[in-house]
Design a protein around this motif. Structure first.
Motif, mmCIF file in Angstrom:
data_model
loop_
_atom_site.group_PDB
_atom_site.id
_atom_site.type_symbol
_atom_site.label_atom_id
_atom_site.label_comp_id
_atom_site.label_asym_id
_atom_site.label_seq_id
_atom_site.Cartn_x
_atom_site.Cartn_y
_atom_site.Cartn_z
ATOM 1 N N ARG A 73 0.908 -1.109 -0.091
ATOM 2 C CA ARG A 73 -0.307 -0.012 -0.007
ATOM 3 C C ARG A 73 0.706 1.487 0.210
ATOM 4 O O ARG A 73 0.669 2.094 -0.828
ATOM 5 C CB ARG A 73 -1.001 -0.045 1.238
ATOM 6 C CG ARG A 73 -1.876 1.250 1.473
ATOM 7 C CD ARG A 73 -2.667 1.328 2.692
ATOM 8 N NE ARG A 73 -1.874 1.193 3.942
ATOM 9 C CZ ARG A 73 -0.811 1.953 4.321
ATOM 10 N NH1 ARG A 73 -0.785 3.143 3.877
ATOM 11 N NH2 ARG A 73 -0.311 1.872 5.471
ATOM 12 N N GLU A 74 1.838 1.318 1.029
ATOM 13 C CA GLU A 74 2.838 2.576 0.989
ATOM 14 C C GLU A 74 3.494 2.780 -0.290
ATOM 15 O O GLU A 74 3.827 3.853 -0.736
ATOM 16 C CB GLU A 74 3.695 2.363 2.088
ATOM 17 C CG GLU A 74 2.971 2.470 3.512
ATOM 18 C CD GLU A 74 2.828 3.842 3.674
ATOM 19 O OE1 GLU A 74 3.157 4.725 3.197
ATOM 20 O OE2 GLU A 74 1.823 4.157 4.801
ATOM 21 N N GLU A 96 2.556 1.937 -3.380
ATOM 22 C CA GLU A 96 1.708 2.344 -4.423
ATOM 23 C C GLU A 96 1.482 3.858 -3.948
ATOM 24 O O GLU A 96 1.338 4.847 -4.955
ATOM 25 C CB GLU A 96 0.410 1.658 -4.400
ATOM 26 C CG GLU A 96 -0.365 2.042 -5.652
ATOM 27 C CD GLU A 96 -1.346 1.040 -6.274
ATOM 28 O OE1 GLU A 96 -2.131 1.231 -7.343
ATOM 29 O OE2 GLU A 96 -1.628 -0.059 -5.654
ATOM 30 N N GLU A 97 1.126 4.071 -2.858
ATOM 31 C CA GLU A 97 0.614 5.669 -2.355
ATOM 32 C C GLU A 97 1.874 6.722 -2.603
ATOM 33 O O GLU A 97 1.564 7.573 -2.790
ATOM 34 C CB GLU A 97 0.470 5.610 -0.860
ATOM 35 C CG GLU A 97 -0.886 5.059 -0.458
ATOM 36 C CD GLU A 97 -1.220 4.858 0.808
ATOM 37 O OE1 GLU A 97 -2.421 4.694 1.474
ATOM 38 O OE2 GLU A 97 -0.328 5.531 1.922
ATOM 39 N N GLU A 98 3.285 6.132 -2.299
ATOM 40 C CA GLU A 98 4.056 7.074 -2.531
ATOM 41 C C GLU A 98 4.837 7.151 -3.820
ATOM 42 O O GLU A 98 5.443 8.023 -4.143
ATOM 43 C CB GLU A 98 5.154 6.438 -1.472
ATOM 44 C CG GLU A 98 4.858 6.972 -0.082
ATOM 45 C CD GLU A 98 5.738 6.793 0.994
ATOM 46 O OE1 GLU A 98 7.011 6.204 0.682
ATOM 47 O OE2 GLU A 98 5.393 6.577 2.162
ATOM 48 N N ARG A 138 2.652 -0.485 -8.558
ATOM 49 C CA ARG A 138 1.838 -1.446 -8.385
ATOM 50 C C ARG A 138 2.562 -2.911 -7.737
ATOM 51 O O ARG A 138 3.563 -2.935 -8.315
ATOM 52 C CB ARG A 138 0.575 -1.534 -9.296
ATOM 53 C CG ARG A 138 -0.301 -0.314 -9.680
ATOM 54 C CD ARG A 138 -1.242 -0.879 -10.840
ATOM 55 N NE ARG A 138 -0.765 -1.603 -11.732
ATOM 56 C CZ ARG A 138 -0.339 -1.097 -12.895
ATOM 57 N NH1 ARG A 138 -0.278 0.326 -13.057
ATOM 58 N NH2 ARG A 138 0.100 -1.764 -13.820
ATOM 59 N N THR A 147 4.965 12.776 -4.104
ATOM 60 C CA THR A 147 4.222 12.584 -2.829
ATOM 61 C C THR A 147 4.696 13.855 -2.004
ATOM 62 O O THR A 147 5.841 14.427 -2.162
ATOM 63 C CB THR A 147 4.677 11.337 -2.169
ATOM 64 O OG1 THR A 147 3.882 11.362 -0.823
ATOM 65 C CG2 THR A 147 5.999 11.003 -2.220
#
Length: 168
Positions: free
Chosen positions: A56-57, A59-61, A65, A104
């Motif tokens: 998750r981190e 992909e968020e940052e 994927r 980010t």
């Protein structure tokens, strides 16, 4: 009162052997302005799933994927006491040739050549993990790194292979 901080992060290498690192924003609470891996705190629903938190981190940052990462495996569990926080970090190692596709506010992302990784300002326990990994490479087991006071007053990390003691 002692609190627990659980963190999951990734050492992502590309085919050139470069490591994706983040120069953390000066506005960050933990390690502002320092260089770190991509990652962050586990959410309450991830407490038993640090790999999911790591993905998750990532992909968020970065926008990268899970299907764009190969060989992601747990290599290190780092434990240290900082004031009244027990900080436990799960460090995964994987490979991708996908460059970050988003920006980010957490910091700036850079591919760092292997020979330059340790020339950065790093949190001390992360530096020890990187030194250990760059010296030992991938192993079939996970390493536990525990931060301890050093004999010369400089913190050290004690390494232990994580193995089932009943299966020797």
């Amino acid at each position: 009162m002692i609190t627990l901080r659980l963190i999951s992060a990734a050492l992502l290498f590309n085919a050139r052997g470069e490591l994706l690192m983040m120069k953390r924003s000066m506005k960050r609470t933990l390690s502002p302005g320092m260089w770190a891996a991509v990652g962050g705190h586990l959410e309450s629903f991830e407490m038993a799933r640090p790999r999911a938190a790591c993905l998750r981190e990532i992909e968020e940052e970065t926008g990268i994927r899970e299907d764009e990462i190969s060989g992601l495996r747990l290599q290190y569990i780092l434990i240290r006491l900082k004031d009244q926080d027990i900080r436990q970090q799960f460090i995964y190692v994987g490979h991708t040739d996908v460059s970050p596709r988003i920006r980010t506010s957490e910091g700036d992302l850079h591919w760092i050549p292997r020979t330059e990784i340790l020339n950065r300002e790093l949190p001390f326990i992360f530096r020890y993990a990187l030194e250990h990994y760059l010296s030992n490479g991938d192993t079939t087991h996970t390493w536990i790194g525990t931060a301890v006071p050093g004999s010369s007053g400089i913190p050290e990390v004690s390494w232990t292979a994580l193995q089932d003691p009943e299966k020797t």
